[in-house]
Design an enzyme around this catalytic site. Sequence first.
Site, PDB file in Angstrom:
ATOM      1  CE  LYS A   1       0.339  -4.723   2.783  1.00 53.83           C
ATOM      2  NZ  LYS A   1       0.040  -6.100   2.289  1.00 53.83           N
TER       3      LYS A   1
ATOM      4  CE1 TYR B   1      -3.247  -2.918   5.376  1.00 47.64           C
ATOM      5  CE2 TYR B   1      -3.266  -0.547   4.981  1.00 47.64           C
ATOM      6  CZ  TYR B   1      -3.244  -1.850   4.500  1.00 47.64           C
ATOM      7  OH  TYR B   1      -3.214  -2.078   3.141  1.00 47.64           O
TER       8      TYR B   1
ATOM      9  CB  THR C   1      -0.898   0.015   1.255  1.00 46.95           C
ATOM     10  OG1 THR C   1      -1.539   1.275   1.359  1.00 46.95           O
ATOM     11  CG2 THR C   1      -0.098  -0.209   2.533  1.00 46.95           C
ATOM     12  CG  ASP C   2      -0.886   5.068  -1.368  1.00 46.62           C
ATOM     13  OD1 ASP C   2      -1.570   4.572  -0.442  1.00 46.62           O
ATOM     14  OD2 ASP C   2      -1.336   5.928  -2.153  1.00 46.62           O
ATOM     15  CD  GLU C   3      -3.667   3.536   4.211  1.00 45.57           C
ATOM     16  OE1 GLU C   3      -3.540   3.641   5.436  1.00 45.57           O
ATOM     17  OE2 GLU C   3      -4.719   3.215   3.644  1.00 45.57           O
TER      18      GLU C   3
HETATM   19  N1  LIG Z   1      -8.066  -2.477  -0.998  1.00 45.65           N
HETATM   20  C1  LIG Z   1      -7.247  -1.443  -1.135  1.00 45.65           C
HETATM   21  O1  LIG Z   1      -7.681  -0.323  -1.432  1.00 45.65           O
HETATM   22  C2  LIG Z   1      -5.751  -1.637  -0.972  1.00 45.65           C
HETATM   23  C3  LIG Z   1      -4.931  -0.518  -1.161  1.00 45.65           C
HETATM   24  C4  LIG Z   1      -3.550  -0.662  -1.057  1.00 45.65           C
HETATM   25  C5  LIG Z   1      -3.014  -1.928  -0.779  1.00 45.65           C
HETATM   26  N2  LIG Z   1      -3.821  -2.991  -0.573  1.00 45.65           N
HETATM   27  C6  LIG Z   1      -3.188  -4.284  -0.267  1.00 45.65           C
HETATM   28  O2  LIG Z   1      -3.599  -5.235  -1.254  1.00 45.65           O
HETATM   29  C7  LIG Z   1      -3.723  -6.519  -0.657  1.00 45.65           C
HETATM   30  C8  LIG Z   1      -5.121  -7.061  -0.922  1.00 45.65           C
HETATM   31  O3  LIG Z   1      -6.059  -6.138  -0.383  1.00 45.65           O
HETATM   32  P1  LIG Z   1      -7.626  -6.425  -0.428  1.00 45.65           P
HETATM   33  O4  LIG Z   1      -8.321  -5.130  -0.364  1.00 45.65           O
HETATM   34  O5  LIG Z   1      -7.928  -7.388  -1.503  1.00 45.65           O
HETATM   35  O6  LIG Z   1      -7.809  -7.152   0.999  1.00 45.65           O
HETATM   36  P2  LIG Z   1      -9.056  -7.963   1.540  1.00 45.65           P
HETATM   37  O7  LIG Z   1      -9.119  -7.678   3.006  1.00 45.65           O
HETATM   38  O8  LIG Z   1     -10.260  -7.734   0.696  1.00 45.65           O
HETATM   39  O9  LIG Z   1      -8.630  -9.509   1.309  1.00 45.65           O
HETATM   40  C9  LIG Z   1      -7.602 -10.113   2.025  1.00 45.65           C
HETATM   41  C10 LIG Z   1      -7.712 -11.613   1.785  1.00 45.65           C
HETATM   42  O10 LIG Z   1      -6.649 -12.253   2.510  1.00 45.65           O
HETATM   43  C11 LIG Z   1      -7.161 -13.381   3.171  1.00 45.65           C
HETATM   44  N3  LIG Z   1      -6.341 -13.629   4.361  1.00 45.65           N
HETATM   45  C12 LIG Z   1      -6.239 -12.844   5.479  1.00 45.65           C
HETATM   46  N4  LIG Z   1      -5.405 -13.394   6.358  1.00 45.65           N
HETATM   47  C13 LIG Z   1      -4.929 -14.548   5.783  1.00 45.65           C
HETATM   48  C14 LIG Z   1      -4.027 -15.547   6.190  1.00 45.65           C
HETATM   49  N5  LIG Z   1      -3.418 -15.488   7.394  1.00 45.65           N
HETATM   50  N6  LIG Z   1      -3.760 -16.569   5.353  1.00 45.65           N
HETATM   51  C15 LIG Z   1      -4.373 -16.653   4.137  1.00 45.65           C
HETATM   52  N7  LIG Z   1      -5.260 -15.741   3.704  1.00 45.65           N
HETATM   53  C16 LIG Z   1      -5.537 -14.697   4.519  1.00 45.65           C
HETATM   54  C17 LIG Z   1      -8.604 -13.013   3.511  1.00 45.65           C
HETATM   55  O11 LIG Z   1      -9.411 -14.177   3.732  1.00 45.65           O
HETATM   56  C18 LIG Z   1      -9.018 -12.233   2.271  1.00 45.65           C
HETATM   57  O12 LIG Z   1      -9.564 -13.087   1.283  1.00 45.65           O
HETATM   58  C19 LIG Z   1      -3.418  -6.342   0.824  1.00 45.65           C
HETATM   59  O13 LIG Z   1      -2.076  -6.691   1.045  1.00 45.65           O
HETATM   60  C20 LIG Z   1      -3.605  -4.861   1.070  1.00 45.65           C
HETATM   61  O14 LIG Z   1      -2.766  -4.423   2.093  1.00 45.65           O
HETATM   62  C21 LIG Z   1      -5.184  -2.880  -0.655  1.00 45.65           C
END
Ligand SMILES: NC(=O)c1ccc[n+]([C@@H]2O[C@H](COP(=O)([O-])OP(=O)(O)OC[C@H]3O[C@@H](n4cnc5c(N)ncnc54)[C@H](O)[C@@H]3O)[C@@H](O)[C@H]2O)c1
Length: 267
Positions: free
Chosen positions: A169, A165, A139-141
């Site tokens: 990350k 969080y 993430t950019d956070e």
């Molecule tokens: N959604 C956003 O806007 C955003 C922005 C920047 C970065 N990200 C990053 O992108 C990635 C995906 O984000 P997202 O929004 O799809 O997240 P999400 O919360 O929708 O999905 C996360 C998934 O990981 C699975 N999970 C959690 N813990 C687990 C574990 N211990 N073992 C196996 N699976 C596990 C969950 O069941 C879920 O399906 C993350 O790393 C997040 O930090 C997301």
Amino acid sequence: MSNGCYMKVLVTGGAGFIGSAMIRYLINNTKDVVINVDKLTYAGHLSSLLEVENNERYCFIRADICNRGVLDKIFEHHEPDVVMHLAAESHVDRSIEGPAAFIETNIIGTYTLLEATRKYWNTLEDDKKKAFRFHHISTDEVYGDLNETAAPFTEMSAYDPSSPYSASKASSDHLVRAWQRTYDLPTLVTNCSNNYGPYQFPEKLIPLMISNALAGKPLPVYGNGLQRRDWLFVEDHVQALYAIINKGKVGETYNIGGKLKSLILRW
Ligand SMILES: NC(=O)c1ccc[n+]([C@@H]2O[C@H](COP(=O)([O-])OP(=O)(O)OC[C@H]3O[C@@H](n4cnc5c(N)ncnc54)[C@H](O)[C@@H]3O)[C@@H](O)[C@H]2O)c1
């Protein structure tokens, strides 16, 4: 790296918002094989994968990335060419209320996955070893906050995380880079802005606002509401991730943002 051939892509967190978009993209637009490894926490929903669940190039394994024994068996059995690591605890507010799961999955889980990957990678022949990629989706956070007049973050911006969080990350980004520098594991890191699009869990801003508005409930706004965010359509994001897997330079970090003024919402 695909050279027209198919790849076996192990996606962690493939039942989540971005992971499921990644898998739909891979199955619908490439010839790649997908192994989805997901623990199915509250954020994981296989309903977002209904359109691909019967495809012969797709399989789902319910597993925790903190479980080293299970990860070793998955690598041994499926022999992936690429790992796309999206499994994470991803909601800032939840990390403030209960940081433990964030430390566990985002830091210990990433470390465990890196070690399982490294063990498997060391067994590969030289050409496969060279072509292998471990891609961490972050993430950019990790860069912290910008004020109204500051220029956007770049890949050179200093890390300055402000929540459990984003700190977790940031920690996992550093681990991934360390595994590249120390063990030569071919890694890539991408840091993206806020995603929006289909199947997003309604705790995140855009679906929360829409579902609250439809239900006639209050729209929660923090502070003075003048904060700005860059927004990235999830289907654009996964295309960028695929391009980076195929064309990215090992050891590099790539920031991915929407950069469209009309999509920078105030909240
Ligand atoms: N959604 C956003 O806007 C955003 C922005 C920047 C970065 N990200 C990053 O992108 C990635 C995906 O984000 P997202 O929004 O799809 O997240 P999400 O919360 O929708 O999905 C996360 C998934 O990981 C699975 N999970 C959690 N813990 C687990 C574990 N211990 N073992 C196996 N699976 C596990 C969950 O069941 C879920 O399906 C993350 O790393 C997040 O930090 C997301």
